[in-house]
Design a protein around this motif. Sequence first.
Motif, PDB file in Angstrom:
ATOM      1  N   THR A   1      63.886  66.326  52.294  1.00 33.61           N
ATOM      2  CA  THR A   1      64.084  67.323  51.294  1.00 33.61           C
ATOM      3  C   THR A   1      62.714  67.832  50.861  1.00 33.61           C
ATOM      4  O   THR A   1      62.690  68.968  50.411  1.00 33.61           O
ATOM      5  CB  THR A   1      64.657  66.663  50.083  1.00 33.61           C
ATOM      6  N   CYS A   2      61.867  66.946  50.576  1.00 33.76           N
ATOM      7  CA  CYS A   2      60.469  67.406  50.366  1.00 33.76           C
ATOM      8  C   CYS A   2      59.894  68.455  51.099  1.00 33.76           C
ATOM      9  O   CYS A   2      59.078  69.236  50.803  1.00 33.76           O
ATOM     10  CB  CYS A   2      59.421  66.152  50.068  1.00 33.76           C
ATOM     11  N   LEU A   3      60.021  68.089  52.495  1.00 36.16           N
ATOM     12  CA  LEU A   3      59.325  69.068  53.414  1.00 36.16           C
ATOM     13  C   LEU A   3      60.172  70.459  53.365  1.00 36.16           C
ATOM     14  O   LEU A   3      59.172  71.286  53.554  1.00 36.16           O
ATOM     15  CB  LEU A   3      59.573  68.542  54.804  1.00 36.16           C
ATOM     16  N   LEU A   4      61.336  70.645  53.144  1.00 40.42           N
ATOM     17  CA  LEU A   4      61.952  71.796  53.322  1.00 40.42           C
ATOM     18  C   LEU A   4      61.563  72.624  51.897  1.00 40.42           C
ATOM     19  O   LEU A   4      61.334  73.713  51.960  1.00 40.42           O
ATOM     20  CB  LEU A   4      63.413  71.536  53.058  1.00 40.42           C
ATOM     21  N   LEU A   5      61.546  71.827  50.588  1.00 40.63           N
ATOM     22  CA  LEU A   5      61.350  72.640  49.507  1.00 40.63           C
ATOM     23  C   LEU A   5      59.619  72.935  49.697  1.00 40.63           C
ATOM     24  O   LEU A   5      59.462  73.978  48.875  1.00 40.63           O
ATOM     25  CB  LEU A   5      61.323  71.562  48.465  1.00 40.63           C
ATOM     26  N   GLU A   6      58.636  72.313  50.059  1.00 34.87           N
ATOM     27  CA  GLU A   6      57.596  72.388  50.127  1.00 34.87           C
ATOM     28  C   GLU A   6      57.294  73.960  51.113  1.00 34.87           C
ATOM     29  O   GLU A   6      56.548  74.742  50.761  1.00 34.87           O
ATOM     30  CB  GLU A   6      56.680  71.444  50.961  1.00 34.87           C
ATOM     31  N   VAL A   7      57.941  73.965  51.910  1.00 33.57           N
ATOM     32  CA  VAL A   7      57.900  75.260  53.001  1.00 33.57           C
ATOM     33  C   VAL A   7      58.330  76.387  52.049  1.00 33.57           C
ATOM     34  O   VAL A   7      57.704  77.615  51.798  1.00 33.57           O
ATOM     35  CB  VAL A   7      58.917  75.121  54.202  1.00 33.57           C
ATOM     36  N   ILE A   8      59.480  76.252  51.192  1.00 34.62           N
ATOM     37  CA  ILE A   8      59.893  77.259  50.335  1.00 34.62           C
ATOM     38  C   ILE A   8      58.802  77.722  49.376  1.00 34.62           C
ATOM     39  O   ILE A   8      58.698  78.698  49.354  1.00 34.62           O
ATOM     40  CB  ILE A   8      61.230  76.651  49.881  1.00 34.62           C
ATOM     41  N   PHE A   9      58.236  76.761  48.577  1.00 36.95           N
ATOM     42  CA  PHE A   9      57.193  76.821  47.684  1.00 36.95           C
ATOM     43  C   PHE A   9      56.090  77.556  48.315  1.00 36.95           C
ATOM     44  O   PHE A   9      55.299  78.412  47.822  1.00 36.95           O
ATOM     45  CB  PHE A   9      57.085  75.664  46.987  1.00 36.95           C
ATOM     46  N   GLY A  10      55.827  77.064  49.639  1.00 39.08           N
ATOM     47  CA  GLY A  10      54.382  77.806  50.515  1.00 39.08           C
ATOM     48  C   GLY A  10      54.733  79.091  50.471  1.00 39.08           C
ATOM     49  O   GLY A  10      53.668  80.051  50.386  1.00 39.08           O
ATOM     50  N   TYR A  11      56.120  79.565  50.700  1.00 39.52           N
ATOM     51  CA  TYR A  11      56.304  81.130  50.826  1.00 39.52           C
ATOM     52  C   TYR A  11      56.099  81.741  49.510  1.00 39.52           C
ATOM     53  O   TYR A  11      55.617  83.072  49.431  1.00 39.52           O
ATOM     54  CB  TYR A  11      57.340  81.483  51.421  1.00 39.52           C
ATOM     55  N   ALA A  12      56.570  80.956  48.742  1.00 37.82           N
ATOM     56  CA  ALA A  12      56.496  81.554  47.118  1.00 37.82           C
ATOM     57  C   ALA A  12      54.922  81.852  46.667  1.00 37.82           C
ATOM     58  O   ALA A  12      54.765  82.760  46.058  1.00 37.82           O
ATOM     59  CB  ALA A  12      57.308  80.788  46.070  1.00 37.82           C
ATOM     60  N   THR A  13      54.079  81.051  47.288  1.00 35.77           N
ATOM     61  CA  THR A  13      52.927  81.198  47.086  1.00 35.77           C
ATOM     62  C   THR A  13      52.341  82.366  47.759  1.00 35.77           C
ATOM     63  O   THR A  13      51.455  83.146  47.119  1.00 35.77           O
ATOM     64  CB  THR A  13      51.659  80.020  47.615  1.00 35.77           C
ATOM     65  N   ALA A  14      52.764  82.704  48.732  1.00 34.36           N
ATOM     66  CA  ALA A  14      52.111  83.875  49.649  1.00 34.36           C
ATOM     67  C   ALA A  14      52.611  85.185  49.114  1.00 34.36           C
ATOM     68  O   ALA A  14      51.917  86.298  49.126  1.00 34.36           O
ATOM     69  CB  ALA A  14      52.586  83.898  50.940  1.00 34.36           C
ATOM     70  N   PHE A  15      53.874  85.180  48.421  1.00 34.48           N
ATOM     71  CA  PHE A  15      54.497  86.285  47.709  1.00 34.48           C
ATOM     72  C   PHE A  15      54.131  86.431  46.303  1.00 34.48           C
ATOM     73  O   PHE A  15      54.905  87.313  45.555  1.00 34.48           O
ATOM     74  CB  PHE A  15      55.842  86.385  48.106  1.00 34.48           C
ATOM     75  N   ALA A  16      53.432  85.471  45.482  1.00 32.96           N
ATOM     76  CA  ALA A  16      53.253  85.690  44.225  1.00 32.96           C
ATOM     77  C   ALA A  16      52.780  87.157  43.665  1.00 32.96           C
ATOM     78  O   ALA A  16      51.682  87.538  44.174  1.00 32.96           O
ATOM     79  CB  ALA A  16      52.167  84.570  43.938  1.00 32.96           C
ATOM     80  N   THR A  17      53.331  87.427  42.704  1.00 35.94           N
ATOM     81  CA  THR A  17      52.939  88.790  42.140  1.00 35.94           C
ATOM     82  C   THR A  17      51.753  88.585  41.042  1.00 35.94           C
ATOM     83  O   THR A  17      51.352  89.838  40.850  1.00 35.94           O
ATOM     84  CB  THR A  17      54.253  89.602  41.463  1.00 35.94           C
ATOM     85  N   ASN A  18      51.660  87.282  40.560  1.00 30.38           N
ATOM     86  CA  ASN A  18      50.640  87.317  39.632  1.00 30.38           C
ATOM     87  C   ASN A  18      50.216  85.963  39.437  1.00 30.38           C
ATOM     88  O   ASN A  18      50.537  85.109  40.166  1.00 30.38           O
ATOM     89  CB  ASN A  18      50.944  87.683  38.134  1.00 30.38           C
ATOM     90  N   TYR A  19      48.862  85.498  38.834  1.00 29.03           N
ATOM     91  CA  TYR A  19      48.174  84.380  38.847  1.00 29.03           C
ATOM     92  C   TYR A  19      49.226  83.261  38.377  1.00 29.03           C
ATOM     93  O   TYR A  19      49.065  82.241  38.864  1.00 29.03           O
ATOM     94  CB  TYR A  19      46.868  84.205  37.998  1.00 29.03           C
ATOM     95  N   GLU A  20      49.830  83.622  37.525  1.00 28.65           N
ATOM     96  CA  GLU A  20      50.930  82.583  36.815  1.00 28.65           C
ATOM     97  C   GLU A  20      51.835  82.132  37.944  1.00 28.65           C
ATOM     98  O   GLU A  20      52.118  80.797  38.068  1.00 28.65           O
ATOM     99  CB  GLU A  20      51.699  83.245  35.561  1.00 28.65           C
TER     100      GLU A  20
END
Length: 495
Positions: A121-140
């Motif tokens: 579960t942790c590995l899957l969610l970290e991958v998802i949040f890792g892609y969220a980092t790459a596509f972040a629209t702003n600093y927040e």
Amino acid sequence: MDIEEAFQAVGEFGRYQKRLTAPIILLQIYMASQSMLIVLVGAEPEYRIDKEETWSSPEDLIKHVTFTEDLHSIVTEWFLIKHQAYKVSLVGSLFFAGVLIGNVVFGPLSDKIGRKPVFLTCLLLEVIFGYATAFATNYEVFAASRLFAGIMNGGMALVSFVLTQEYVGKSYWALTGTLTNMMFAVGIAVYAAMGYHIRQWRTLAMAANTPGVLLFFLCLSLPESPRWLYSHGLTDKAEEVMQEMAIRNGNRVTIKLKMCAGTAKTGGSSPSLLDLVKHPILRWRTVILMYVWYVCSLVYYGLTMSASELKGNRYLSVAMYGLVELPAYPLCMYFINKPWAGRRKTTSGFLVFAGFSCMITIFLPEHSGSWLNTTTLALLGKLTVSAAFNIVYIYTSELYPTVVRNAGLGVCSMSCRIGGILAPFVPSMKTLNQSMPYMVFGLSGISAGCLELLLPETLNKPIPETIDELQTATYQRLEEKMVYPRDENCSPTKK
């Protein structure tokens, strides 16, 4: 037979266990990239300001800033310079704050519901949040994604390390633990190489995150830890896993486990995080280990994150701070298995050596042209603290019984992450004094090394499965050390 005898029968580190531990060990490369992401994604390139004066607003400053280096990071995209520069260090601290939360939440949870579901579960969610980092629209959004990625990283890192230990026999714990930490060092160098070839931070973040997808699918077929099943009274399921290991290893044996003493099925109470406080033996060990883990993390990550601030090629500096760890692991394997050194003395020695390496920099000139300079001693400190960090993982696993091993590692790792949270800010203490960061690292290392000597040695000692077994073993050791009055036949008499 008990669980240790079962591992002797099926093979402590057969080909099936090698296949089980391989993807988890390789996972450390991915985890290193995530932990060190901000070092290059948040790198500050060289720039000039056309108009040196007091700016009325950040927008006014942006108009007069020109970046002169071919590098695209969050600093260049969101102009995190001058009064906004603290936001880069803040993101690094948020990640380790998330790791701390993950340790606290998922460590005890994996002791209750099992290693495998928490890990996947942790590995899957970290991958998802890792892609969220790459596509972040702003600093927040970027900062929030790093916080949640850190939470998942904290849970996954802890459980993955425990799995590499619990899939194999005790005599191979040092080997699998060392290989795990060695791959983390390799991962830092791999991430530096990726950063050298990928100068656009979003692309770099995606490239660093993508291996996690492949590793997730490779880990789906992993079985539950047989040690966890056995320690929780699930003897039938533990037998199934051990029998599968025997078949895959080519050993024709029949595994029949006896009920583990101290489990819920034999009348014992269900272990929990509170056991680390209630039992004096566990409480004493936990307090010392928490400080040791804190120091290891503070010095390890503090020295690594200061690499990008060194003059010269930042990518080479980051890679060197990763590769310099590699010689530490053969040294660990040599010393910790020697009766005259063992786990305790070796960890203490490496911590004290790392502390003195950092302290010596205080007495060196700021710009020394000789080989004995601040960079050399910092690398030597990184090598020795890496060795200590590697051993303390193995040592801590052996100090806690199976039923609370993840809880114990979770609490220690929580303290460790406090060091990680503070680490990004320690290099900035150079503004007060050039030697201040190394003084902090040096004093911390020496004090932790001295405290480590108060713990018991675990080399060639049986690993307890339950708290009852731990207490029995401890009292037996105390009994052996006691000196009793002797009768006329020179035989000890107990009163």
